[in-house]
Scaffold this motif. Structure first.
Motif, PDB file in Angstrom:
ATOM      1  N   ASP A  85     -27.206 -34.552 -46.470  1.00 33.01           N
ATOM      2  CA  ASP A  85     -27.905 -34.788 -47.648  1.00 33.01           C
ATOM      3  C   ASP A  85     -26.730 -34.932 -48.685  1.00 33.01           C
ATOM      4  OD1 ASP A  85     -30.178 -35.101 -46.125  1.00 33.01           O
ATOM      5  OD2 ASP A  85     -30.790 -33.113 -46.736  1.00 33.01           O
ATOM      6  N   GLU A  86     -26.063 -34.076 -48.635  1.00 35.33           N
ATOM      7  CA  GLU A  86     -25.061 -33.806 -49.734  1.00 35.33           C
ATOM      8  C   GLU A  86     -23.702 -33.885 -49.343  1.00 35.33           C
ATOM      9  OE1 GLU A  86     -25.400 -33.448 -53.325  1.00 35.33           O
ATOM     10  OE2 GLU A  86     -27.567 -33.559 -52.580  1.00 35.33           O
ATOM     11  N   PRO A  87     -22.976 -34.654 -50.097  1.00 39.13           N
ATOM     12  CA  PRO A  87     -21.488 -34.796 -49.484  1.00 39.13           C
ATOM     13  C   PRO A  87     -20.700 -33.320 -49.334  1.00 39.13           C
ATOM     14  CG  PRO A  87     -21.409 -35.645 -51.777  1.00 39.13           C
ATOM     15  CD  PRO A  87     -22.835 -35.272 -51.393  1.00 39.13           C
ATOM     16  N   PHE A  88     -20.003 -33.261 -48.465  1.00 38.76           N
ATOM     17  CA  PHE A  88     -19.040 -31.944 -48.459  1.00 38.76           C
ATOM     18  C   PHE A  88     -18.075 -31.811 -49.650  1.00 38.76           C
ATOM     19  CE2 PHE A  88     -15.044 -29.931 -46.939  1.00 38.76           C
ATOM     20  CZ  PHE A  88     -15.649 -28.807 -46.495  1.00 38.76           C
ATOM     21  N   THR A  89     -17.950 -30.730 -50.143  1.00 36.73           N
ATOM     22  CA  THR A  89     -17.138 -30.480 -51.330  1.00 36.73           C
ATOM     23  C   THR A  89     -16.330 -29.082 -51.107  1.00 36.73           C
ATOM     24  OG1 THR A  89     -18.996 -31.589 -52.702  1.00 36.73           O
ATOM     25  CG2 THR A  89     -17.120 -30.237 -53.912  1.00 36.73           C
ATOM     26  N   ALA A  90     -15.020 -29.459 -51.579  1.00 34.68           N
ATOM     27  CA  ALA A  90     -14.103 -28.153 -51.413  1.00 34.68           C
ATOM     28  C   ALA A  90     -12.991 -28.244 -52.279  1.00 34.68           C
ATOM     29  CB  ALA A  90     -13.499 -27.997 -49.885  1.00 34.68           C
ATOM     30  N   GLU A  91     -12.276 -26.851 -52.703  1.00 33.89           N
ATOM     31  CA  GLU A  91     -11.267 -26.979 -53.765  1.00 33.89           C
ATOM     32  C   GLU A  91     -10.207 -26.519 -52.961  1.00 33.89           C
ATOM     33  OE1 GLU A  91     -12.751 -24.700 -56.764  1.00 33.89           O
ATOM     34  OE2 GLU A  91     -14.204 -26.382 -57.461  1.00 33.89           O
ATOM     35  N   TRP A  92      -8.899 -27.198 -53.397  1.00 37.05           N
ATOM     36  CA  TRP A  92      -7.796 -26.475 -52.847  1.00 37.05           C
ATOM     37  C   TRP A  92      -6.306 -26.773 -53.856  1.00 37.05           C
ATOM     38  CZ3 TRP A  92      -2.640 -27.802 -52.371  1.00 37.05           C
ATOM     39  CH2 TRP A  92      -1.827 -27.023 -51.711  1.00 37.05           C
ATOM     40  N   PRO A  93      -5.560 -25.598 -54.158  1.00 39.40           N
ATOM     41  CA  PRO A  93      -5.723 -24.102 -53.482  1.00 39.40           C
ATOM     42  C   PRO A  93      -6.896 -23.870 -54.419  1.00 39.40           C
ATOM     43  CG  PRO A  93      -3.702 -24.440 -54.993  1.00 39.40           C
ATOM     44  CD  PRO A  93      -4.267 -25.986 -54.938  1.00 39.40           C
ATOM     45  N   GLN A  94      -7.188 -22.538 -54.413  1.00 44.36           N
ATOM     46  CA  GLN A  94      -8.288 -21.784 -55.107  1.00 44.36           C
ATOM     47  C   GLN A  94      -8.290 -22.161 -56.622  1.00 44.36           C
ATOM     48  OE1 GLN A  94      -7.981 -17.592 -54.199  1.00 44.36           O
ATOM     49  NE2 GLN A  94      -9.033 -17.914 -52.394  1.00 44.36           N
ATOM     50  N   SER A  95      -9.309 -22.643 -57.094  1.00 46.57           N
ATOM     51  CA  SER A  95      -9.318 -22.944 -58.614  1.00 46.57           C
ATOM     52  C   SER A  95      -9.188 -21.566 -59.289  1.00 46.57           C
ATOM     53  CB  SER A  95     -10.764 -23.444 -58.911  1.00 46.57           C
ATOM     54  OG  SER A  95     -11.663 -22.668 -58.608  1.00 46.57           O
ATOM     55  N   GLY A  96      -8.561 -21.765 -60.740  1.00 52.65           N
ATOM     56  CA  GLY A  96      -8.580 -20.597 -61.474  1.00 52.65           C
ATOM     57  C   GLY A  96      -7.114 -20.140 -61.676  1.00 52.65           C
ATOM     58  N   ARG A  97      -6.258 -20.405 -60.753  1.00 47.81           N
ATOM     59  CA  ARG A  97      -5.013 -19.667 -61.176  1.00 47.81           C
ATOM     60  C   ARG A  97      -3.794 -21.016 -61.713  1.00 47.81           C
ATOM     61  NH1 ARG A  97      -3.527 -18.083 -54.710  1.00 47.81           N
ATOM     62  NH2 ARG A  97      -4.111 -20.259 -54.898  1.00 47.81           N
ATOM     63  N   ALA A  98      -4.214 -22.109 -61.316  1.00 47.76           N
ATOM     64  CA  ALA A  98      -3.401 -23.300 -61.701  1.00 47.76           C
ATOM     65  C   ALA A  98      -4.302 -24.601 -61.584  1.00 47.76           C
ATOM     66  CB  ALA A  98      -2.064 -23.427 -60.859  1.00 47.76           C
ATOM     67  N   ALA A  99      -3.522 -25.642 -61.539  1.00 45.90           N
ATOM     68  CA  ALA A  99      -4.135 -27.120 -61.173  1.00 45.90           C
ATOM     69  C   ALA A  99      -4.655 -26.895 -59.910  1.00 45.90           C
ATOM     70  CB  ALA A  99      -3.261 -28.104 -61.501  1.00 45.90           C
ATOM     71  N   TYR A 100      -5.778 -27.563 -59.599  1.00 40.12           N
ATOM     72  CA  TYR A 100      -6.243 -27.524 -58.281  1.00 40.12           C
ATOM     73  C   TYR A 100      -6.998 -29.099 -57.764  1.00 40.12           C
ATOM     74  CZ  TYR A 100     -10.904 -26.718 -60.376  1.00 40.12           C
ATOM     75  OH  TYR A 100     -11.972 -26.765 -61.122  1.00 40.12           O
ATOM     76  N   LEU A 101      -7.179 -29.233 -56.617  1.00 37.71           N
ATOM     77  CA  LEU A 101      -7.995 -30.589 -56.308  1.00 37.71           C
ATOM     78  C   LEU A 101      -9.073 -30.131 -55.782  1.00 37.71           C
ATOM     79  CD1 LEU A 101      -5.031 -32.031 -53.803  1.00 37.71           C
ATOM     80  CD2 LEU A 101      -5.317 -32.372 -56.464  1.00 37.71           C
ATOM     81  N   ARG A 102     -10.196 -31.219 -56.069  1.00 35.97           N
ATOM     82  CA  ARG A 102     -11.658 -30.958 -55.355  1.00 35.97           C
ATOM     83  C   ARG A 102     -11.820 -32.179 -54.551  1.00 35.97           C
ATOM     84  NH1 ARG A 102     -15.664 -29.845 -59.469  1.00 35.97           N
ATOM     85  NH2 ARG A 102     -15.009 -27.937 -59.063  1.00 35.97           N
ATOM     86  N   PHE A 103     -12.151 -31.921 -53.487  1.00 40.14           N
ATOM     87  CA  PHE A 103     -12.209 -32.935 -52.477  1.00 40.14           C
ATOM     88  C   PHE A 103     -13.688 -33.224 -52.221  1.00 40.14           C
ATOM     89  CE2 PHE A 103      -8.223 -31.003 -51.466  1.00 40.14           C
ATOM     90  CZ  PHE A 103      -7.488 -32.272 -50.945  1.00 40.14           C
ATOM     91  N   ILE A 104     -14.445 -34.415 -52.439  1.00 38.02           N
ATOM     92  CA  ILE A 104     -15.709 -34.789 -52.199  1.00 38.02           C
ATOM     93  C   ILE A 104     -15.715 -35.808 -51.030  1.00 38.02           C
ATOM     94  CG2 ILE A 104     -17.857 -35.710 -53.433  1.00 38.02           C
ATOM     95  CD1 ILE A 104     -16.195 -34.823 -56.266  1.00 38.02           C
ATOM     96  N   SER A 105     -16.234 -35.365 -50.064  1.00 39.29           N
ATOM     97  CA  SER A 105     -16.492 -36.349 -48.792  1.00 39.29           C
ATOM     98  C   SER A 105     -17.538 -37.224 -49.087  1.00 39.29           C
ATOM     99  CB  SER A 105     -16.362 -35.226 -47.532  1.00 39.29           C
ATOM    100  OG  SER A 105     -16.405 -36.137 -46.509  1.00 39.29           O
ATOM    101  N   ASP A 106     -17.270 -38.376 -49.546  1.00 39.87           N
ATOM    102  CA  ASP A 106     -18.125 -39.129 -49.737  1.00 39.87           C
ATOM    103  C   ASP A 106     -17.878 -40.526 -49.408  1.00 39.87           C
ATOM    104  OD1 ASP A 106     -20.988 -40.306 -50.437  1.00 39.87           O
ATOM    105  OD2 ASP A 106     -20.732 -39.510 -52.511  1.00 39.87           O
ATOM    106  N   ASP A 107     -18.611 -41.678 -49.619  1.00 51.16           N
ATOM    107  CA  ASP A 107     -17.960 -43.120 -49.323  1.00 51.16           C
ATOM    108  C   ASP A 107     -17.965 -43.817 -50.675  1.00 51.16           C
ATOM    109  OD1 ASP A 107     -17.073 -45.423 -48.062  1.00 51.16           O
ATOM    110  OD2 ASP A 107     -19.052 -45.870 -47.402  1.00 51.16           O
ATOM    111  N   PRO A 108     -16.521 -44.053 -51.231  1.00 51.51           N
ATOM    112  CA  PRO A 108     -15.512 -43.362 -50.694  1.00 51.51           C
ATOM    113  C   PRO A 108     -15.210 -41.904 -51.147  1.00 51.51           C
ATOM    114  CG  PRO A 108     -15.056 -44.526 -53.062  1.00 51.51           C
ATOM    115  CD  PRO A 108     -16.679 -44.893 -52.326  1.00 51.51           C
TER     116      PRO A 108
END
Length: 160
Positions: A85-108
């Protein structure tokens, strides 16, 4: 070739489509800090698009390499579950230490680059990465582990 990139810089992540990209590259294969259990590396996230181009420092440690492998597994598993129902979402590396990426598995796919501890700017980049991006990402991860050596383990606990 990017003249700002050091000769031994390693691309850990390359997410691209025909018009834009997000690349995470190590600035050096030498750790910036080394403890008996963890090595810290200096890296940067580079966003390139027709709208915005930028680079932000993104440091990570050897544990984050394992987390990246686990994240690829989780994304692949989420792709196989067609009724999310909801797109998969995850962050790498752990947020809070420095910049990070958030992945949202949707189309696109959408990859957000967060400069959480610096400017607080977030750049959101939709990417049509194709079907092979996960296997290509695993190959880059294996190559990064091999280049970094010294006990950097993969997400299954095996050394390169």
């Amino acid at each position: 070739m990017d003249m700002n990139m050091q000769p031994d810089a390693i691309e850990l992540i390359r997410l691209t489509d025909l018009t834009q990209s997000i690349i995470v590259r190590l600035r050096s294969s030498q750790p910036t800090l080394k403890t008996p259990a963890v090595r810290h590396y200096d890296a940067e996230a580079v966003v390139t698009s027709g709208f915005v181009n930028g680079t932000v420092h993104l440091g990570f440690d050897s544990d984050d390499l394992s987390d990246w492998g686990r994240l690829l597994d989780a994304i692949e598993e989420a792709e196989q579950e067609a009724d999310l129902d909801e797109p998969f979402t995850a962050e790498w590396p752990q947020s809070g230490r420095a910049a990070y990426l958030r992945f949202i598995s949707d189309d696109p796919y959408v990859v957000e680059v967060h400069d959480g501890t610096g400017t607080q700017i977030v750049v959101s980049v939709p990417l049509d990465m194709g079907e092979e991006w996960i296997s290509e990402s695993r190959e880059r991860l294996a190559a990064a582990r091999a280049a970094l050596g010294g006990g950097v383990e993969d997400h299954r606990g095996a050394c390169p």
